[in-house]
Design a protein around this motif. Structure first.
Motif, PDB file in Angstrom:
ATOM      1  N   PHE A 229       0.849  -1.192   0.000  1.00 34.29           N
ATOM      2  CA  PHE A 229       0.000   0.000   0.000  1.00 34.29           C
ATOM      3  C   PHE A 229       0.884   1.241   0.000  1.00 34.29           C
ATOM      4  O   PHE A 229       2.016   1.207   0.503  1.00 34.29           O
ATOM      5  N   ILE A 230       0.368   2.321  -0.550  1.00 37.79           N
ATOM      6  CA  ILE A 230       1.113   3.577  -0.568  1.00 37.79           C
ATOM      7  C   ILE A 230       0.452   4.566   0.387  1.00 37.79           C
ATOM      8  O   ILE A 230      -0.768   4.754   0.352  1.00 37.79           O
ATOM      9  N   GLU A 231       1.233   5.147   1.260  1.00 33.01           N
ATOM     10  CA  GLU A 231       0.707   6.123   2.213  1.00 33.01           C
ATOM     11  C   GLU A 231       1.486   7.422   2.116  1.00 33.01           C
ATOM     12  O   GLU A 231       2.654   7.445   1.716  1.00 33.01           O
ATOM     13  N   ARG A 232       0.844   8.486   2.495  1.00 36.68           N
ATOM     14  CA  ARG A 232       1.459   9.805   2.443  1.00 36.68           C
ATOM     15  C   ARG A 232       2.330  10.028   3.672  1.00 36.68           C
ATOM     16  O   ARG A 232       1.941   9.702   4.790  1.00 36.68           O
ATOM     17  N   ASN A 233       3.521  10.573   3.451  1.00 34.12           N
ATOM     18  CA  ASN A 233       4.361  10.962   4.582  1.00 34.12           C
ATOM     19  C   ASN A 233       3.848  12.265   5.184  1.00 34.12           C
ATOM     20  O   ASN A 233       3.283  13.099   4.485  1.00 34.12           O
ATOM     21  N   GLU A 234       4.050  12.417   6.475  1.00 32.71           N
ATOM     22  CA  GLU A 234       3.685  13.648   7.138  1.00 32.71           C
ATOM     23  C   GLU A 234       4.903  14.202   7.863  1.00 32.71           C
ATOM     24  O   GLU A 234       5.688  13.461   8.440  1.00 32.71           O
ATOM     25  N   SER A 235       5.068  15.518   7.808  1.00 28.87           N
ATOM     26  CA  SER A 235       6.188  16.146   8.488  1.00 28.87           C
ATOM     27  C   SER A 235       5.912  16.237   9.973  1.00 28.87           C
ATOM     28  O   SER A 235       4.797  15.989  10.437  1.00 28.87           O
ATOM     29  N   LYS A 236       6.904  16.611  10.749  1.00 25.62           N
ATOM     30  CA  LYS A 236       6.797  16.609  12.210  1.00 25.62           C
ATOM     31  C   LYS A 236       5.729  17.561  12.738  1.00 25.62           C
ATOM     32  O   LYS A 236       5.172  17.339  13.809  1.00 25.62           O
ATOM     33  N   ASP A 237       5.464  18.633  11.983  1.00 24.18           N
ATOM     34  CA  ASP A 237       4.435  19.562  12.446  1.00 24.18           C
ATOM     35  C   ASP A 237       3.043  19.149  11.963  1.00 24.18           C
ATOM     36  O   ASP A 237       2.088  19.911  12.026  1.00 24.18           O
ATOM     37  N   ASN A 238       2.954  17.897  11.427  1.00 29.65           N
ATOM     38  CA  ASN A 238       1.690  17.286  11.013  1.00 29.65           C
ATOM     39  C   ASN A 238       1.119  17.894   9.737  1.00 29.65           C
ATOM     40  O   ASN A 238      -0.034  17.667   9.394  1.00 29.65           O
ATOM     41  N   SER A 239       1.905  18.699   9.048  1.00 29.48           N
ATOM     42  CA  SER A 239       1.467  19.223   7.760  1.00 29.48           C
ATOM     43  C   SER A 239       1.749  18.178   6.689  1.00 29.48           C
ATOM     44  O   SER A 239       2.628  17.347   6.826  1.00 29.48           O
ATOM     45  N   LYS A 240       0.991  18.240   5.625  1.00 31.15           N
ATOM     46  CA  LYS A 240       1.161  17.254   4.560  1.00 31.15           C
ATOM     47  C   LYS A 240       2.433  17.513   3.765  1.00 31.15           C
ATOM     48  O   LYS A 240       2.804  18.635   3.498  1.00 31.15           O
ATOM     49  N   ASP A 241       3.086  16.444   3.401  1.00 31.35           N
ATOM     50  CA  ASP A 241       4.292  16.540   2.607  1.00 31.35           C
ATOM     51  C   ASP A 241       3.960  16.058   1.203  1.00 31.35           C
ATOM     52  O   ASP A 241       2.876  15.544   0.943  1.00 31.35           O
ATOM     53  N   ASP A 242       4.912  16.203   0.280  1.00 31.99           N
ATOM     54  CA  ASP A 242       4.706  15.749  -1.081  1.00 31.99           C
ATOM     55  C   ASP A 242       5.360  14.390  -1.330  1.00 31.99           C
ATOM     56  O   ASP A 242       5.496  13.973  -2.472  1.00 31.99           O
ATOM     57  N   SER A 243       5.768  13.705  -0.282  1.00 32.83           N
ATOM     58  CA  SER A 243       6.430  12.414  -0.446  1.00 32.83           C
ATOM     59  C   SER A 243       5.558  11.291   0.103  1.00 32.83           C
ATOM     60  O   SER A 243       4.633  11.521   0.880  1.00 32.83           O
ATOM     61  N   PHE A 244       5.891  10.066  -0.341  1.00 36.49           N
ATOM     62  CA  PHE A 244       5.056   8.912  -0.032  1.00 36.49           C
ATOM     63  C   PHE A 244       5.927   7.724   0.368  1.00 36.49           C
ATOM     64  O   PHE A 244       7.133   7.708   0.134  1.00 36.49           O
ATOM     65  N   LYS A 245       5.265   6.741   0.934  1.00 36.58           N
ATOM     66  CA  LYS A 245       5.954   5.518   1.348  1.00 36.58           C
ATOM     67  C   LYS A 245       5.124   4.326   0.901  1.00 36.58           C
ATOM     68  O   LYS A 245       3.919   4.264   1.145  1.00 36.58           O
ATOM     69  N   ILE A 246       5.784   3.367   0.246  1.00 40.41           N
ATOM     70  CA  ILE A 246       5.134   2.103  -0.104  1.00 40.41           C
ATOM     71  C   ILE A 246       5.502   1.081   0.959  1.00 40.41           C
ATOM     72  O   ILE A 246       6.681   0.864   1.240  1.00 40.41           O
ATOM     73  N   VAL A 247       4.480   0.474   1.551  1.00 44.95           N
ATOM     74  CA  VAL A 247       4.667  -0.464   2.659  1.00 44.95           C
ATOM     75  C   VAL A 247       4.314  -1.868   2.185  1.00 44.95           C
ATOM     76  O   VAL A 247       3.211  -2.099   1.673  1.00 44.95           O
ATOM     77  N   PHE A 248       5.243  -2.806   2.351  1.00 46.30           N
ATOM     78  CA  PHE A 248       5.004  -4.198   1.990  1.00 46.30           C
ATOM     79  C   PHE A 248       4.637  -5.004   3.234  1.00 46.30           C
ATOM     80  O   PHE A 248       5.182  -4.785   4.318  1.00 46.30           O
ATOM     81  N   TYR A 249       3.723  -5.963   3.049  1.00 42.84           N
ATOM     82  CA  TYR A 249       3.300  -6.863   4.127  1.00 42.84           C
ATOM     83  C   TYR A 249       3.745  -8.290   3.798  1.00 42.84           C
ATOM     84  O   TYR A 249       4.211  -8.571   2.703  1.00 42.84           O
ATOM     85  N   GLU A 250       3.586  -9.171   4.766  1.00 40.46           N
ATOM     86  CA  GLU A 250       4.032 -10.557   4.600  1.00 40.46           C
ATOM     87  C   GLU A 250       3.402 -11.200   3.360  1.00 40.46           C
ATOM     88  O   GLU A 250       2.201 -11.089   3.132  1.00 40.46           O
ATOM     89  N   PRO A 251       4.218 -11.888   2.543  1.00 43.65           N
ATOM     90  CA  PRO A 251       3.688 -12.556   1.347  1.00 43.65           C
ATOM     91  C   PRO A 251       2.684 -13.656   1.704  1.00 43.65           C
ATOM     92  O   PRO A 251       2.736 -14.238   2.799  1.00 43.65           O
ATOM     93  N   ILE A 252       1.794 -13.917   0.780  1.00 37.26           N
ATOM     94  CA  ILE A 252       0.788 -14.978   0.915  1.00 37.26           C
ATOM     95  C   ILE A 252       1.089 -16.010  -0.169  1.00 37.26           C
ATOM     96  O   ILE A 252       0.955 -15.734  -1.359  1.00 37.26           O
TER      97      ILE A 252
END
Length: 305
Positions: A229-252
């Motif tokens: 899944f892809i989620e949005r990164n947030e900066s320390k002051d909780n404002s939205k950033d323009d960067s993202f993170k793809i998170v992998f989970y355990e394979p099935i």
């Protein structure tokens, strides 16, 4: 005629988001999100029902805050789609980091077909571009937009970086061919299905109908399913950033599940595992999920009245 109206609106909005200062664009998107929250009663109610089903402990004011934030995230999604037209692989990957990537690399090293199971979560249009930019050829299953002109634009954006579009109405042969050719196969699995098109599963302790397409394709091809899944990164002051993170989970792995279960039992377990992975990601950041569809319609239809 309606097609050309959509096309004109698309070009006008794209021009605006490209030239507007960031603070102006952010204010516009917040106003747009607020307008939809107050005027789109149908979808606001659907979101309210879904959130209460999944997070019964949340108070009403917390639910409303999540809905408002969800509308804003969806407005951001639209603006980012416009901004991401004609970008390069380097520009896409400069916005993305990867979490638990060792899980995906381990699957890649096995030289087996791979199905990437995801959901309408975060910026899912950017997700397919990022996966193709980093890992190579991708095939995705989906449906065409009702607007022919807008579908051409969406297809042109999706098919960069060797991304193949497979129409969900006739997906089986093309999907299996893609897997056989070692293309990554991406499937969005989170929307409600008819009872004859999926399997009964649990989602946040409630019954849903869940597509078993990824499980069936894996059973036929020997593919490993990996939720991501892809989620949005947030900066320390909780404002939205323009960067993202793809998170992998355990394979099935259907081959492992089939060692101790019948074919039907393995498909059912794999499908439930996909539902569990989606719920786990949503629990982290529920404001980024697309709550506007009737997730629980098959078993709780009256809740949406």
């Amino acid at each position: 005629m309606l097609d050309y109206f959509y096309l004109g609106l698309y070009h006008a909005l794209r021009f605006f988001v490209k030239i507007a200062p960031k603070c102006v664009l952010k204010g516009f998107l917040k106003s747009l999100a607020s307008a939809f929250y107050h005027l789109d009663k149908k979808h606001t109610n659907i979101m309210r029902v879904n959130l209460k089903m999944c997070f019964a402990s949340l108070k009403d004011d917390e639910i409303e805050r999540l809905i408002k934030k969800n509308y804003y995230n969806f407005a951001l999604f639209g603006a980012e789609f416009l901004l991401n037209q004609n970008t390069t692989k380097e520009q896409i990957l400069s916005k993305i980091s990867f979490e638990n990537e060792e899980l995906f690399n381990s699957v890649l090293s096995q030289n087996r077909p791979i199905i990437v199971q995801t959901a309408h979560y975060g910026n899912w249009e950017l997700f397919s571009l990022a996966m193709a930019a980093r890992y190579g050829a991708v095939s995705i299953i989906g449906r065409a937009l009702d607007s022919g002109k807008m579908n051409e634009i969406l297809s042109a954006n999706r098919t960069r970086f060797d991304i193949e579009l497979i129409d969900k109405k006739s997906a089986v042969k093309q999907a299996l061919k893609a897997l056989n050719n070692r293309r990554l196969l991406g499937i969005l699995v989170d929307q409600n299905t008819a009872k004859n098109e999926g399997l009964e599963c649990e989602f946040f302790s409630h019954k849903i109908m869940h597509t078993h397409a990824a499980s069936v394709f894996a059973s036929k091809s020997g593919a490993i399913i990996i939720p991501a899944f892809i989620e949005r990164n947030e900066s320390k002051d909780n404002s939205k950033d323009d960067s993202f993170k793809i998170v992998f989970y355990e394979p099935i792995d259907m081959q492992v599940l089939s060692q101790n279960h019948s074919k039907e039992g393995a498909i059912r377990l794999a499908t439930q595992a996909q539902s569990d992975a989606t719920a786990a990601q949503i629990s982290k950041k529920p404001d980024e999920y697309f709550w506007m569809h009737k997730k629980f319609k098959c078993f709780y239809k009256d809740s949406y009245a």
